[in-house]
Design a protein around this motif. Structure first.
Motif, short mmCIF file in Angstrom:
data_model
loop_
_atom_site.label_atom_id
_atom_site.label_comp_id
_atom_site.label_asym_id
_atom_site.label_seq_id
_atom_site.Cartn_x
_atom_site.Cartn_y
_atom_site.Cartn_z
N ARG A 139 0.85 -1.18 0.00
CA ARG A 139 0.00 0.00 0.00
C ARG A 139 0.89 1.24 0.00
NH1 ARG A 139 -1.89 -3.07 4.58
NH2 ARG A 139 -3.78 -4.22 4.06
N PRO A 140 0.49 2.29 -0.69
CA PRO A 140 1.22 3.55 -0.53
C PRO A 140 0.93 4.11 0.86
CG PRO A 140 -0.70 3.85 -1.95
CD PRO A 140 -0.60 2.38 -1.67
N VAL A 141 1.96 4.27 1.66
CA VAL A 141 1.80 4.66 3.06
C VAL A 141 2.58 5.93 3.34
CG1 VAL A 141 2.19 3.96 5.46
CG2 VAL A 141 1.46 2.27 3.77
N ALA A 142 1.96 6.85 4.08
CA ALA A 142 2.65 8.07 4.48
C ALA A 142 3.72 7.73 5.51
CB ALA A 142 1.65 9.06 5.07
N PHE A 143 4.82 8.47 5.48
CA PHE A 143 5.85 8.29 6.50
C PHE A 143 5.83 9.49 7.43
CE2 PHE A 143 10.21 8.79 8.15
CZ PHE A 143 10.30 7.59 8.84
N ILE A 144 5.54 9.24 8.68
CA ILE A 144 5.45 10.29 9.69
C ILE A 144 6.83 10.52 10.27
CG2 ILE A 144 4.45 10.91 11.92
CD1 ILE A 144 1.97 9.28 11.10
N LYS A 145 7.26 11.78 10.31
CA LYS A 145 8.64 12.09 10.70
C LYS A 145 8.77 12.65 12.11
CE LYS A 145 9.93 13.21 5.92
NZ LYS A 145 8.58 13.07 5.35
#
Length: 390
Positions: free
Chosen positions: A13-19
């Motif tokens: 899945r395209p997943v956001a990366f939280i920084k």
């Protein structure tokens, strides 16, 4: 020997990366805005997909494995924020974080590398546990070993929407009464939901009973549990913390509905006044519920900090302290949530709650507390419609 395939053999899945931590909290609030349950308490597939793609599933992964290893204070806050809007989503996330903590504490290097990467890729873990029982034979889940593998049969309680999870982690005791944690891919035909006396359709966030029929796995599909020298470990404390956070969210949701009612809504009444048919003597019940919620929130934050220390501490006292405070937090949250829901269910407060600790509120003090709650200036997050922090 291996029973699980590489992470990306499954649909990616395209997943956001939280920084950063503040970004994680912002993502949780965005998710809340789109989380509207259906009539039976379930959620549309699009909302579940939003959770999987949000990046929240990987925020507890340590920096050694590519995550940002957020504090447990933030982790508990996010579960509470989601549970306030929709307890099912909060409980789903709590089950996932609990499984990751078991891996952090007991997983092999290969297991950690695999599942932490899976979480960062938006794959969700669900939990299944045996119902409480006095003896092993009554626990419902039965584990047996055969050669190089294991077999699982019986019934257990699963976290919400477990059948749609990517991976299932089952906590059970083996024949020697030792704890064992097994895992296998979701969607298997050997785990099926069942309807029995443990089911509660009115509260789907409490989970659902499931039946296992000869669920099999190899030995590397099991965590090699290493008990602390004495007493409970960090995963037990984490589970209590997350349960408390979800319960607090449920209580806050009920309490916020109370202040949306015409009786106490802060928008249309002059300061320090009530409608003529509201009995000011009932402010004690409102103040009592508010302070119980505030107390639970404070103890939860203390427990989260204690677990932070226990995760890096090497002494038994770190784990013992974390477990004891988390136990207190869970007890306080359950009590506060129950009372808040009771008060909110009776708009005219015909049934006052038992006073906090047996102490009667002075009517003037209770009136001040309720007035501050109505104005949204008490500083207790989540108690008024004006609050923007969840």
């Amino acid at each position: 020997m291996g029973t699980f395939s590489p992470v990306f053999d499954r649909l990616a899945r395209p997943v956001a990366f939280i920084k950063a931590e503040d970004e994680a909290l912002g993502v949780a609030h965005i998710l809340v805005e789109s989380a509207v349950p259906t009539g039976d308490g379930s959620y549309e597939k699009a909302i579940l997909d939003h959770l999987l793609r949000s990046g929240l599933l990987g925020i507890s992964v340590s920096t050694d494995y590519g995550g940002i290893d957020v504090s447990n204070v933030l982790l508990s806050t996010i579960c509470c924020v989601l549970a306030k809007a929709c307890p099912t989503l909060g409980a789903m996330l709590a089950g996932h974080y609990g499984a990751l903590e078991l891996l952090r504490s007991h997983g092999s290097e290969a297991q950690k590398s695999y599942f932490f990467a899976a979480a960062l890729a938006g794959m969700r873990l669900a939990r299944v546990k045996a119902p409480s029982a006095a003896s092993l034979k009554d626990r419902g889940l039965h584990l047996s070993y055969n050669g190089l593998g294991w077999s699982l049969n019986g019934t257990g309680m699963a976290s919400p929407n477990a059948t749609s999870a990517d991976w299932i982690m089952v906590s059970v005791h083996d024949q020697a009464e030792e704890p064992a944690h097994l895992f296998f891919p979701g969607g298997t035909a050997t785990m099926t939901p069942i309807a029995n006396s443990l089911s509660d359709k009115s509260q789907p966030d409490r989970g659902e009973p499931v039946l296992f029929r000869d669920q099999r796995g190899e030995m590397d599909a099991q965590l090699q549990t290493r008990r602390p020298a004495q007493g409970p470990g960090v995963p037990q404390a984490m589970e209590l913390l997350l349960q408390a956070s979800v319960e607090l969210g449920r209580g806050k949701a009920a309490f916020s509905q109370l202040f949306a009612s015409p009786v106490l809504a802060p928008s249309h009444l002059p300061d320090d006044t009530f409608e003529p048919d509201f009995d000011p003597s009932k402010t004690g019940a409102i103040a009592d519920a508010a302070l119980r919620l505030a107390t639970a929130e404070a103890v939860i934050e203390k427990a989260a900090s204690a677990i932070d220390a226990a995760q890096i501490g090497t002494q038994d006292r770190h784990r013992h302290t974390a477990f004891l405070i988390a136990s207190a937090a869970n007890t306080a949250a359950v009590e506060a949530s129950t009372i808040a829901q009771s008060v909110a269910a009776d708009p005219r407060f015909a049934h006052a709650t038992a006073p906090l600790g047996g102490v009667e509120f002075e009517s003037a003090d209770a009136g001040i507390i309720v007035s501050l709650l109505r104005k949204g200036t008490l500083g207790l997050s989540g108690f008024s419609d004006d609050d923007s922090n969840g």
